[in-house]
Motif scaffolding. Structure first.
Motif, PDB file in Angstrom:
ATOM      1  N   LYS A 151       0.835  -1.326   0.043  1.00 15.45           N
ATOM      2  CA  LYS A 151      -0.198  -0.191   0.057  1.00 15.45           C
ATOM      3  C   LYS A 151       0.843   1.115  -0.147  1.00 15.45           C
ATOM      4  O   LYS A 151       0.352   2.355   0.230  1.00 15.45           O
ATOM      5  CB  LYS A 151      -1.040   0.022   1.250  1.00 15.45           C
ATOM      6  CG  LYS A 151      -2.199   0.760   0.962  1.00 15.45           C
ATOM      7  CD  LYS A 151      -3.241   0.736   2.204  1.00 15.45           C
ATOM      8  CE  LYS A 151      -4.432   1.442   1.984  1.00 15.45           C
ATOM      9  NZ  LYS A 151      -5.273   1.041   3.334  1.00 15.45           N
ATOM     10  N   THR A 152       2.230   1.132  -0.259  1.00 17.99           N
ATOM     11  CA  THR A 152       3.056   2.082  -0.425  1.00 17.99           C
ATOM     12  C   THR A 152       2.623   3.189  -1.267  1.00 17.99           C
ATOM     13  O   THR A 152       2.664   2.734  -2.479  1.00 17.99           O
ATOM     14  CB  THR A 152       4.432   1.719  -0.033  1.00 17.99           C
ATOM     15  OG1 THR A 152       4.592   0.969   1.066  1.00 17.99           O
ATOM     16  CG2 THR A 152       5.404   3.009  -0.047  1.00 17.99           C
ATOM     17  N   VAL A 153       2.516   4.286  -1.228  1.00 18.53           N
ATOM     18  CA  VAL A 153       2.462   5.365  -2.250  1.00 18.53           C
ATOM     19  C   VAL A 153       3.905   6.179  -2.625  1.00 18.53           C
ATOM     20  O   VAL A 153       4.737   6.451  -1.799  1.00 18.53           O
ATOM     21  CB  VAL A 153       1.489   6.456  -1.882  1.00 18.53           C
ATOM     22  CG1 VAL A 153       1.308   7.538  -3.132  1.00 18.53           C
ATOM     23  CG2 VAL A 153       0.102   5.586  -1.535  1.00 18.53           C
ATOM     24  N   GLU A 154       4.179   5.770  -3.804  1.00 25.75           N
ATOM     25  CA  GLU A 154       5.401   6.407  -4.259  1.00 25.75           C
ATOM     26  C   GLU A 154       5.284   7.139  -5.613  1.00 25.75           C
ATOM     27  O   GLU A 154       4.356   6.799  -6.577  1.00 25.75           O
ATOM     28  CB  GLU A 154       6.656   5.345  -4.277  1.00 25.75           C
ATOM     29  CG  GLU A 154       6.270   4.325  -5.343  1.00 25.75           C
ATOM     30  CD  GLU A 154       7.295   3.139  -5.646  1.00 25.75           C
ATOM     31  OE1 GLU A 154       7.417   2.505  -6.453  1.00 25.75           O
ATOM     32  OE2 GLU A 154       8.340   3.274  -4.334  1.00 25.75           O
ATOM     33  N   CYS A 155       6.025   7.975  -5.705  1.00 20.95           N
ATOM     34  CA  CYS A 155       6.048   9.086  -6.929  1.00 20.95           C
ATOM     35  C   CYS A 155       6.513   8.025  -8.331  1.00 20.95           C
ATOM     36  O   CYS A 155       7.328   7.390  -8.394  1.00 20.95           O
ATOM     37  CB  CYS A 155       7.138  10.360  -7.132  1.00 20.95           C
ATOM     38  SG  CYS A 155       6.918  11.263  -8.470  1.00 20.95           S
ATOM     39  N   ALA A 169       5.907   8.275  -0.282  1.00 17.15           N
ATOM     40  CA  ALA A 169       5.350   9.197   0.426  1.00 17.15           C
ATOM     41  C   ALA A 169       5.379   8.655   2.134  1.00 17.15           C
ATOM     42  O   ALA A 169       5.334   7.422   2.307  1.00 17.15           O
ATOM     43  CB  ALA A 169       3.580   9.353   0.098  1.00 17.15           C
ATOM     44  N   GLU A 170       5.353   9.637   2.865  1.00 20.91           N
ATOM     45  CA  GLU A 170       5.446   9.417   4.179  1.00 20.91           C
ATOM     46  C   GLU A 170       3.909   8.984   4.596  1.00 20.91           C
ATOM     47  O   GLU A 170       3.145   9.800   4.330  1.00 20.91           O
ATOM     48  CB  GLU A 170       6.065  10.527   5.073  1.00 20.91           C
ATOM     49  CG  GLU A 170       7.506  11.079   4.608  1.00 20.91           C
ATOM     50  CD  GLU A 170       7.737  12.251   5.510  1.00 20.91           C
ATOM     51  OE1 GLU A 170       7.074  12.542   6.470  1.00 20.91           O
ATOM     52  OE2 GLU A 170       9.129  12.405   5.382  1.00 20.91           O
ATOM     53  N   GLY A 171       3.953   8.028   5.419  1.00 23.15           N
ATOM     54  CA  GLY A 171       2.810   7.564   6.086  1.00 23.15           C
ATOM     55  C   GLY A 171       1.901   6.638   5.262  1.00 23.15           C
ATOM     56  O   GLY A 171       0.754   6.134   5.623  1.00 23.15           O
ATOM     57  N   GLY A 172       2.308   6.461   4.081  1.00 22.22           N
ATOM     58  CA  GLY A 172       1.737   5.324   3.111  1.00 22.22           C
ATOM     59  C   GLY A 172       0.733   6.235   2.381  1.00 22.22           C
ATOM     60  O   GLY A 172       0.058   5.394   1.370  1.00 22.22           O
TER      61      GLY A 172
END
Ligand SMILES: [Zn+2]
Length: 67
Positions: A14-18, A25-28
């Motif tokens: 569920k990690t959100v990344e560019c 992104a911090e906090g996922g």
């Protein structure tokens, strides 16, 4: 002190990344300053810096359609 324990209830997928530079992104979750775009059914996130570049790219593409 090097135990690898994952916090409960927080899937790693569920990690959100560019989507452009790969910054996580911090906090996922994506900050409000990030740009969220859907391409081919995939939800893409762009960090604040890349969002500007991405928007310009979109504008450029739109302009090219008028040629
Ligand atoms: Zn980025």
């Amino acid at each position: 002190m090097d135990e690898e324990t994952h916090p409960p209830g927080q899937p790693a997928a569920k990690t959100v990344e560019c989507a452009r530079c790969g910054t996580a992104a911090e906090g996922g979750t994506a900050p409000p300053t990030w740009l969220c775009a859907v391409e081919d059914g995939r939800r893409l996130h762009f960090c604040e810096g890349c969002a500007r570049l991405h928007i310009r790219a979109i504008e450029s593409r739109l302009d090219s359609l008028w040629w």
